[in-house]
Structure formats: structure tokens, C-alpha cells
Design an enzyme around this catalytic site. Structure first.
Site, PDB file in Angstrom:
ATOM      1  N   HIS A   1       0.808  -1.223   0.000  1.00  0.00           N
ATOM      2  CA  HIS A   1       0.000   0.000   0.000  1.00  0.00           C
ATOM      3  C   HIS A   1       0.843   1.276   0.000  1.00  0.00           C
ATOM      4  CE1 HIS A   1       0.726  -1.496   4.047  1.00  0.00           C
ATOM      5  NE2 HIS A   1       0.729  -0.253   4.470  1.00  0.00           N
TER       6      HIS A   1
ATOM      7  N   GLY B   1       7.312   0.617   2.025  1.00  0.00           N
ATOM      8  CA  GLY B   1       7.635   1.834   2.757  1.00  0.00           C
ATOM      9  C   GLY B   1       9.128   2.040   2.907  1.00  0.00           C
TER      10      GLY B   1
ATOM     11  N   GLY C   1      10.952  -4.874   3.808  1.00  0.00           N
ATOM     12  CA  GLY C   1      10.051  -6.024   3.769  1.00  0.00           C
ATOM     13  C   GLY C   1      10.091  -6.722   2.424  1.00  0.00           C
ATOM     14  N   MET C   2      10.057  -5.940   1.367  1.00  0.00           N
ATOM     15  CA  MET C   2      10.133  -6.515   0.021  1.00  0.00           C
ATOM     16  C   MET C   2      11.472  -7.227  -0.188  1.00  0.00           C
ATOM     17  SD  MET C   2       7.485  -6.214  -1.930  1.00  0.00           S
ATOM     18  CE  MET C   2       5.938  -5.299  -2.033  1.00  0.00           C
TER      19      MET C   2
ATOM     20  N   HIS D   1      27.875  -4.518  -8.936  1.00  0.00           N
ATOM     21  CA  HIS D   1      28.525  -5.433  -7.990  1.00  0.00           C
ATOM     22  C   HIS D   1      27.671  -6.638  -7.615  1.00  0.00           C
ATOM     23  CE1 HIS D   1      31.607  -2.309  -6.265  1.00  0.00           C
ATOM     24  NE2 HIS D   1      31.653  -2.425  -7.582  1.00  0.00           N
TER      25      HIS D   1
ATOM     26  N   HIS E   1      33.177 -10.072  -8.494  1.00  0.00           N
ATOM     27  CA  HIS E   1      31.780  -9.963  -8.045  1.00  0.00           C
ATOM     28  C   HIS E   1      30.988 -11.230  -8.393  1.00  0.00           C
ATOM     29  CE1 HIS E   1      32.594  -5.904  -6.889  1.00  0.00           C
ATOM     30  NE2 HIS E   1      33.052  -5.647  -8.109  1.00  0.00           N
TER      31      HIS E   1
END
Ligand code: RB5
Length: 143
Positions: free
Chosen positions: A9, A66, A70-71, A98, A133
Site C-alpha cells: 500500500h 515503505g 520487507g520486500m 557489484h 563480483h
């Protein structure tokens, strides 16, 4: 490019703006929601995007919540996903150079839309540097 995008949201407004912007640049967009500003749970949208990245349904992804954390935490549960959280243009470049992040995560509540747009452009235009990398990336899932 075919780009998957998702948000909770907190990220709906930026997601909609990014979809319009990237469609205008000729990309194909797959929207994994949410499309509502009603409070929701970011894993419900992160997992479908991650599955699409892992399966090759999309070439890469963008995720917005936000803080971005969390994502990023949810997406990185998927072995085929390297989700990198960026908060400025330099970090967005480095997360491709990287970390070869196949999902860019951005924090809707801590970055302006102009900054988010600039980070997306920076991440998309950079190339993975490879070399040391690649060795480090290979070790991420080897434990
Ligand atoms: C939602 O209030 C917020 O917790 C979410 O957008 C994100 O910041 C979580 O990591």
C-alpha cells in the site's frame, strides 16, 4: 525488456508512475499488485514477482514498500532472486555493477518519486562488472 513490478500500500503511487514511465520507454510491464492503498502484507505481492523472475516470465523486477526492507527480505528468500535495496543513484548503480540484482527495491516513504525514477534508470542502464563480483555472487547460495 519485460519488467515485473510489485508494491504494498505504501508504494502504489510510485508503482503506477513507474509503470507509465517505463511503458513510455517501450518496456513491457507485468503488474503483480497491489493496486490498492488499503493496508496489505508485502509478501503477498513479493512472492509472485519473485516466482516470475525465477521462472523467466519477466527479465527483471522492481519492488516498492515503505522502507524497501520487507520486500527485499521476502524476495531474497527465493534462490533465483537477488533483490537489492537502493536509496540513492550511486547505490542503484552499484547494486547492478557489484550484486547483479535482478530486482531493484526502493523505499517509497524515504525517497521522492524523482529519486526513485532516477534510481530505476541508473540500475537499468548499468552492466554487471563480473570478475570478483561473480565469485562473490556464486557464494551467496553456496553454504
Ligand atoms: C507498511 O506500513 C510498511 O511496514 C511496509 O511498507 C514496509 O516498510 C515494510 O518493510
Amino acid at each position: 525488456m519485460k519488467i515485473g513490478i510489485c508494491c504494498d500500500h505504501a508504494g502504489v503511487e510510485y508503482k503506477n508512475k513507474l509503470i507509465s514511465y517505463l511503458l513510455g520507454k517501450g518496456h513491457e510491464m507485468v503488474n503483480f499488485g497491489t493496486d490498492s492503498t488499503e493496508s496489505c502484507d508485502y509478501p503477498d505481492f513479493a512472492h509472485p514477482l519473485a516466482n516470475a523472475v525465477e521462472s523467466g516470465e519477466v527479465d527483471c523486477g522492481i519492488a516498492i514498500c515503505g522502507t524497501g526492507n520487507g520486500m527485499a527480505i521476502t524476495l531474497n528468500h527465493h534462490k533465483g532472486v537477488r533483490a537489492g535495496l537502493a536509496w540513492n543513484v550511486e547505490v542503484a548503480k552499484l547494486v547492478k555493477q557489484h550484486n547483479n540484482a535482478n530486482v531493484l527495491v526502493v523505499p517509497a516513504r524515504f525517497a521522492s518519486y524523482n529519486m526513485v525514477n532516477a534510481m530505476v534508470r541508473a540500475w537499468m542502464s548499468e552492466e554487471f562488472a563480473g570478475g570478483r563480483h561473480q565469485r562473490r555472487i556464486d557464494k551467496i547460495t553456496n553454504y
